[in-house]
Design a protein around this motif. Structure first.
Motif, PDB file in Angstrom:
ATOM      1  N   ASN A   1      -6.551   5.628   5.680  1.00  0.00           N
ATOM      2  CA  ASN A   1      -5.454   6.007   6.583  1.00  0.00           C
ATOM      3  C   ASN A   1      -4.415   6.868   5.881  1.00  0.00           C
ATOM      4  OD1 ASN A   1      -5.940   5.047   9.199  1.00  0.00           O
ATOM      5  ND2 ASN A   1      -5.424   2.958   8.617  1.00  0.00           N
ATOM      6  N   GLU A   2      -4.291   6.697   4.558  1.00  0.00           N
ATOM      7  CA  GLU A   2      -3.273   7.412   3.798  1.00  0.00           C
ATOM      8  C   GLU A   2      -3.795   8.715   3.208  1.00  0.00           C
ATOM      9  OE1 GLU A   2      -0.217   6.020   3.990  1.00  0.00           O
ATOM     10  OE2 GLU A   2      -1.338   4.592   5.228  1.00  0.00           O
TER      11      GLU A   2
ATOM     12  N   ILE B   1       0.839  -1.205   0.000  1.00  0.00           N
ATOM     13  CA  ILE B   1       0.000   0.000   0.000  1.00  0.00           C
ATOM     14  C   ILE B   1       0.873   1.253   0.000  1.00  0.00           C
ATOM     15  CG2 ILE B   1      -1.669   1.327   1.347  1.00  0.00           C
ATOM     16  CD1 ILE B   1      -2.721  -1.405   2.394  1.00  0.00           C
ATOM     17  N   PHE B   2       1.880   1.268   0.882  1.00  0.00           N
ATOM     18  CA  PHE B   2       2.752   2.439   0.976  1.00  0.00           C
ATOM     19  C   PHE B   2       3.497   2.674  -0.342  1.00  0.00           C
ATOM     20  CE2 PHE B   2       3.289   1.160   5.696  1.00  0.00           C
ATOM     21  CZ  PHE B   2       2.049   1.692   5.994  1.00  0.00           C
ATOM     22  N   ALA B   3       3.981   1.591  -0.945  1.00  0.00           N
ATOM     23  CA  ALA B   3       4.752   1.724  -2.184  1.00  0.00           C
ATOM     24  C   ALA B   3       3.902   2.316  -3.303  1.00  0.00           C
ATOM     25  CB  ALA B   3       5.310   0.361  -2.593  1.00  0.00           C
ATOM     26  N   LEU B   4       2.651   1.875  -3.392  1.00  0.00           N
ATOM     27  CA  LEU B   4       1.767   2.412  -4.419  1.00  0.00           C
ATOM     28  C   LEU B   4       1.531   3.904  -4.206  1.00  0.00           C
ATOM     29  CD1 LEU B   4      -0.162   2.241  -6.790  1.00  0.00           C
ATOM     30  CD2 LEU B   4      -1.932   1.392  -5.213  1.00  0.00           C
TER      31      LEU B   4
ATOM     32  N   ALA C   1      -8.791   7.375  -6.191  1.00  0.00           N
ATOM     33  CA  ALA C   1      -9.238   6.017  -5.864  1.00  0.00           C
ATOM     34  C   ALA C   1      -8.403   5.423  -4.742  1.00  0.00           C
ATOM     35  CB  ALA C   1      -9.150   5.136  -7.115  1.00  0.00           C
ATOM     36  N   TYR C   2      -7.117   5.735  -4.738  1.00  0.00           N
ATOM     37  CA  TYR C   2      -6.220   5.262  -3.676  1.00  0.00           C
ATOM     38  C   TYR C   2      -6.661   5.821  -2.319  1.00  0.00           C
ATOM     39  CZ  TYR C   2      -1.824   4.661  -1.060  1.00  0.00           C
ATOM     40  OH  TYR C   2      -0.878   4.338  -0.118  1.00  0.00           O
ATOM     41  N   MET C   3      -6.995   7.098  -2.265  1.00  0.00           N
ATOM     42  CA  MET C   3      -7.450   7.711  -1.005  1.00  0.00           C
ATOM     43  C   MET C   3      -8.749   7.068  -0.519  1.00  0.00           C
ATOM     44  SD  MET C   3      -6.603  11.790  -1.142  1.00  0.00           S
ATOM     45  CE  MET C   3      -6.771  12.173  -2.872  1.00  0.00           C
ATOM     46  N   ASP C   4      -9.625   6.725  -1.457  1.00  0.00           N
ATOM     47  CA  ASP C   4     -10.881   6.078  -1.076  1.00  0.00           C
ATOM     48  C   ASP C   4     -10.635   4.680  -0.514  1.00  0.00           C
ATOM     49  OD1 ASP C   4     -12.403   8.228  -1.830  1.00  0.00           O
ATOM     50  OD2 ASP C   4     -12.759   7.470  -3.874  1.00  0.00           O
TER      51      ASP C   4
END
Length: 453
Positions: free
Chosen positions: A334-335, A303-306, A327-330
């Motif tokens: 936490n990120e 997740i962090f790497a993406l 989409a990543y934030m959704d």
């Protein structure tokens, strides 16, 4: 014998005030009448054990530390330290916050340096029980009296003090780090891994990215070495090897080293070097030493790497990834906060308009603290990240002529910076003085409309 006399005098005085004699107090406390006589009337008087002191204190309905000051004399009866009385007394003083007495007794005890191991062991016992604050004076005194400057005991004490002193105050955290850093190389391996990780996290929070990079390299070297050792068929870990609290799987430290290196390079704007690192921790499934907790950490690193790879693309001006970023934030709420910071930074860097995404995603600090899904990031990290977000938003709105919006974010950044005592945020705020005036006289009509909130 002065303190011992005062102790006995105080007991006799309180007995008389409450109408007790040896028989009645013996019955109430459960202490034999003859023992009372030996304690108060014998010549010389019988020493009082700490258990007896606590029992007498309770029987007379006095506060728990009623005679603690006077009891110091019993710890050094006839000028000789007695561990059977000193140890429970020190622990009780720690529980009741009597640090003054702890230090006083330890200083007297360590007039003979053979007791340094005892002080250190007591500190370790408190620390391993989660009593970090109570352990601090023991470690401090052990450090002050340790003769061998390269001993493991000294390094461990400095590490424990660093751990115990970490707070939300950035400057105090930096002082603790500077004091501890010279001792990190002498730590046992698991404590070294934890120490390097915590130092790296701290320097990231304080904006010291070059220092963070150095520690990332050290962490990778230490984790790789332990990885090679543990894969040796003849490897046996000592049952007495010191471990951090909480202990993480080795893959966590290994992946964190690569993550820290990636982040430090991005923050130093060494983007081409940074490109090489995202893939290195995106998939650690081949790591040979793995348990269920390790598998969870591997999933987190993916997740962090993406997220960091998308951040890097934005910093390079590739805003075509914005739909993927949203989409990543959704998917990983936490990120989302850190994503907002990096989104606004990239927008400021390239003059991009991200009003729509900000209007959809921006929330107040209180809302975020209440709604964050699983408290993955500590409150201090969230608050520090929000201070950075306010700074970057102040710049973003300033460049669009939104005076009120910019000023509001400056105020919020200033407020959090004061609360956190974080010099990195103060320096960011000072940099705003270099921005050009927002308006020429009569030009306020030229300001962009603010995003809907």
């Amino acid at each position: 014998m002065e303190k011992s006399f005062k102790l006995r005098s105080a007991i006799e005085k309180e007995m008389a005030a409450q109408g007790h004699n040896f028989s009645t107090l013996s019955e109430k406390s459960g202490i034999n009448r003859g023992v009372f006589s030996a304690i108060l009337n014998s010549t010389p008087p019988k020493p009082v054990s700490f258990h007896q002191l606590a029992t007498i204190t309770e029987a007379l309905s006095m506060p728990p530390d009623w005679l603690f000051d006077e009891y110091v004399g019993e710890c050094f009866y006839d000028g000789k330290p007695n561990r059977r009385r000193i140890e429970p007394f020190l622990l009780a003083c720690s529980e009741l916050g009597r640090t003054d007495l702890v230090r006083h007794v330890l200083e007297r005890l360590l007039e003979d340096l053979k007791y340094v191991p005892f002080v250190f062991e007591t500190a370790e016992s408190l620390f391993m029980d989660g009593k970090f604050a109570q352990a601090v004076p023991f470690y401090e005194v052990a450090v002050e009296h340790e003769k061998h400057q390269h001993s493991v005991r000294l390094s461990v004490s400095q590490y424990r003090l660093f751990r115990a002193r970490l707070s939300e105050d950035g400057e105090e955290n930096l002082k603790a780090a500077v004091q501890f850093e010279p001792f990190r190389g002498s730590l046992p391996v698991w404590l070294k891994l934890d120490a390097l990780l915590r130092l790296g996290n701290l320097y990231y929070e304080l904006g010291k990215y070059a220092e963070m990079e150095v520690l990332a390299d050290e962490l990778f070297e230490a984790a790789s070495k332990r990885y090679d050792e543990m894969r040796d068929p003849n490897f046996e870990e000592s049952a007495n090897e010191l471990k951090p609290i909480p202990l993480k799987p080795l893959v966590f430290y290994y992946g964190s080293a690569l993550l820290h290196k990636h982040l430090s390079l991005i923050e130093q704007e060494r983007y081409e070097e940074a490109r090489l690192y995202g893939a290195k921790y995106a998939d650690l499934s081949d790591f040979a030493i793995m348990d269920d907790e390790g598998l969870e950490e591997v999933a987190n690193f993916k997740i962090f790497a993406l997220g960091n790879t998308l951040d890097l693309e934005l910093m390079l001006g590739n805003f075509s990834v914005l739909p993927q970023y949203a989409a990543y934030m959704d998917e990983y709420p936490n990120e989302a906060l850190l994503c907002l910071v990096n989104l606004v930074r990239a927008a400021n860097r390239h003059g991009a308009d991200v009003d729509d995404l900000l209007s959809e995603r921006y929330r107040s600090l209180d809302h975020y603290l209440e709604q964050r899904p699983d408290n993955y990031y500590p409150s201090s990290v969230v608050r520090s990240t929000f201070a950075s977000l306010h700074y970057h938003l102040a710049v973003y709105h300033h460049r669009r002529g939104r005076r009120d919006y910019s000023a509001a974010h400056v105020r919020e950044c200033w407020k959090l910076s004061q609360e956190l005592n974080n010099q990195q945020h103060f320096r960011q705020l000072a940099s705003l003085l270099s921005l050009p005036p927002m308006f020429n006289p009569g030009d306020e009509s030229q300001a962009d409309e603010p995003p809907n909130r």
